[in-house]
Structures are given as structure tokens and as C-alpha cells.
Design an enzyme around this catalytic site. Structure first.
Site, PDB file in Angstrom:
ATOM      1  N   SER A  59       0.669  -1.163  -0.029  1.00 26.20           N
ATOM      2  CA  SER A  59      -0.011   0.048   0.110  1.00 26.20           C
ATOM      3  C   SER A  59       0.759   1.367   0.046  1.00 26.20           C
ATOM      4  O   SER A  59       0.280   2.242  -0.288  1.00 26.20           O
ATOM      5  CB  SER A  59      -0.812   0.031   1.106  1.00 26.20           C
ATOM      6  OG  SER A  59      -0.173   0.116   2.278  1.00 26.20           O
ATOM      7  N   LYS A 132       0.868   4.705   6.696  1.00 29.02           N
ATOM      8  CA  LYS A 132       0.357   5.864   5.692  1.00 29.02           C
ATOM      9  C   LYS A 132       0.862   6.941   5.642  1.00 29.02           C
ATOM     10  O   LYS A 132       1.654   7.426   6.574  1.00 29.02           O
ATOM     11  CB  LYS A 132      -1.067   5.659   5.907  1.00 29.02           C
ATOM     12  CG  LYS A 132      -2.102   4.463   5.743  1.00 29.02           C
ATOM     13  CD  LYS A 132      -2.131   3.577   4.354  1.00 29.02           C
ATOM     14  CE  LYS A 132      -3.043   2.447   4.640  1.00 29.02           C
ATOM     15  NZ  LYS A 132      -2.983   1.638   3.408  1.00 29.02           N
TER      16      LYS A 132
END
Length: 290
Positions: A59, A132
Site C-alpha cells: 500500500s 500511511k
């Protein structure tokens, strides 16, 4: 006070008996003690200062690849809030789907290894641990997209050179899936941050799972430490400097780079232990040869 006799046989009450040299601990006793101290020191560093995290998914590609290990500063957000552009590790809320699944149940030895690895901070992340990039901070208005398909923060478009695989524009927004690049404007609530993965095509992030409470943030990932060929820092991209000029939320307070220097103190102590252990081993070898 111990009395001693001088060369003439007279008792000298002020003369001290020479001290005997302190006996050095045998090597077989000192090494286990040093290992225990080093292990405890590693646990303290992992708990309060620094921790290495394993990257389990794609990701954040190509900023972070599967199998990379990053060093996370767990002190920096004790003195300030996360800032835009920083890469953070956090615990997902109930809305965040687990990212570690399909793993077979480990045996006893595997569980023991995982427990020890978790204590010193080198094990795989839990199913609710995520990494993230911070796009919006409390009060920011985050949306996508402008005429060029870019994410905007407070009306300022981001030139995200670190995003090499973006989501398609032709897919309609879906509140349950993060497949589309487009999403409605979100005003980041107080005490929360809006995060996105750098690989937007596969990242499940705040587009569909919502913002993250700042209290859930474990720390800032600031360095890729493994593999050695990928050793690099994780700085804030320059594009976020343009957003800083249009502040919609209070700027983070407290010192910037200072907290990243503070955790080095225990590492110096660990180095001292290793050096001392090396001297003891060499001394032990000299005794064995004598």
C-alpha cells in the site's frame, strides 16, 4: 581503620593496608548478565523510544516495499501532532479492515519467536497496525480531484511525485472500497488525521475507512533500515510546503528534529555494553592463553 606495621616494626595507625584488586567476574557469568541487560535495554527502547516495523503489504509502494523495515520514532508526537506529508504508523479503528490475514496458525516455537520479536520490536505487525502518509490534519479540507486529477488540501493541489500507481478516475466513489481516485470533500475532525497510501490502486485508507484519531498514532516512520540496499530517510515531500501557507488548522508545536536525536542516547548505552562485552571477551581469551 586497619592498623599496619611499617618497615621498622612500629605500628602506624594512619597507614592503610593496600587494597586488594577487585576480582573480575568470570566470562561465563558476565556474558549472560550482559545479554540480559542488553535485552532489557532493547525492550525499553522498543516501548518508549524507537521500534522497527515490517512492511507487510504494497500500500506504500514505491516509497516502501513489501519486506522493508522502517524505524519509527515513538517520542516525536509526545511534543507535537503529526504534520502533513509525514509517514506514520498507527492502530486502525474498528472501521479499518485488517491488513494481515490468511496467515496459518503458528506453532509453539513460532509463537515464542513472535513474542520475543515483539518485545524487541522486530516482529511482524499486528492486523490492526497500518502505515500511511498524512495528507490532512485537523481542520483541513481534503478532496479529490481538481481538473488535473490531483488531491487538494484547503484548495491547494498536491503534486504527489511519490504516487506512482494512482487509482483510476473513471470509477465512481464508493464509501466501502478505495478503488476510485475521486472522493467528496472531507473536513478533518478535531483530534484526527486524514491518511492515504502512496500506492492508491491497492491502498485501503481514509478514502473509504475514515480518518484516524491522533491518539492511535504509534509514531513517525523516518528511516528505512532494511534491506541495506534501500537505506534511506522518509522526509516530507516539498509539495506540502505550499499547503502550509494556507493554514486551516493550528500548526504543530514543539521542536522538530530534536526528538529524533533524543532516542540515540540509549543506543549509545547499548554500544557501550557491546564494547565492554568485547573487552571482556578479549580479556577472557588472554586469561585462557596464560
Amino acid at each position: 581503620m586497619v592498623q599496619s606495621v611499617d618497615e621498622d616494626g612500629a605500628v602506624d595507625p594512619w597507614r592503610r593496608r593496600p587494597r586488594r584488586p577487585r576480582r573480575q567476574m568470570p566470562l561465563w557469568q558476565e556474558l549472560p548478565l550482559l545479554l540480559i541487560v542488553a535485552f532489557c535495554l532493547a525492550v525499553l527502547i522498543r516501548t518508549f523510544l524507537l521500534q522497527a516495523f515490517f512492511i507487510p503489504s504494497g500500500s506504500m509502494e514505491d516509497t516502501l516495499l513489501v519486506g522493508d523495515r522502517v524505524l519509527v520514532n515513538k517520542v516525536v508526537y509526545d511534543v507535537r501532532d503529526p504534520a502533513r506529508g509525514e509517514v506514520v504508523v498507527f492502530r486502525g479503528t474498528d472501521r479499518w479492515a485488517p491488513q494481515v490475514d490468511g496467515v496459518p496458525e503458528p506453532g509453539f516455537l513460532a509463537k515464542l519467536g513472535q513474542t520475543l520479536g515483539d518485545l524487541v520490536g522486530v516482529s511482524r505487525p499486528g492486523e490492526k497496525d497500518f502505515i500511511k502518509r498524512v495528507i490532512g490534519v485537523p481542520g483541513d479540507r481534503v478532496a479529490c480531484c481538481d481538473a488535473q486529477g490531483r488531491v487538494t488540501v484547503n484548495g491547494v493541489a498536491l503534486d504527489e511525485s511519490y504516487v506512482l500507481r494512482d487509482s483510476p478516475l473513471d470509477l465512481p466513489p464508493n464509501a466501502r472500497e478505495c478503488r476510485s481516485r475521486r472522493f467528496d470533500e472531507v473536513v478533518v475532525p478535531p483530534g484526527q488525521i486524514f491518511v492515504l497510501g502512496d500506492h492508491r490502486m491497492v491502498s485501503q485508507d481514509a478514502r473509504c475507512q475514515g480518518p484516524v484519531p491522533i491518539e492511535n498514532v504509534v509514531g513517525r516512520a523516518f528511516l528505512v533500515v532494511w534491506p541495506s540496499s534501500r537505506w534511506s530517510s522518509l522526509p516530507v515531500p516539498e509539495t506540502f510546503a505550499e499547503v502550509d501557507g494556507v493554514v486551516a488548522a493550528p500548526a504543530p508545536t514543539g521542536p522538530g528534529p530534536v526528538p529524533q536525536v533524543v532516542p540515540l542516547a540509549p543506543l549509545v548505552g547499548a554500544g557501550w555494553l557491546v564494547a565492554r562485552s568485547g573487552r571482556s571477551i578479549r580479556a577472557g581469551r588472554r586469561r585462557l592463553h596464560s
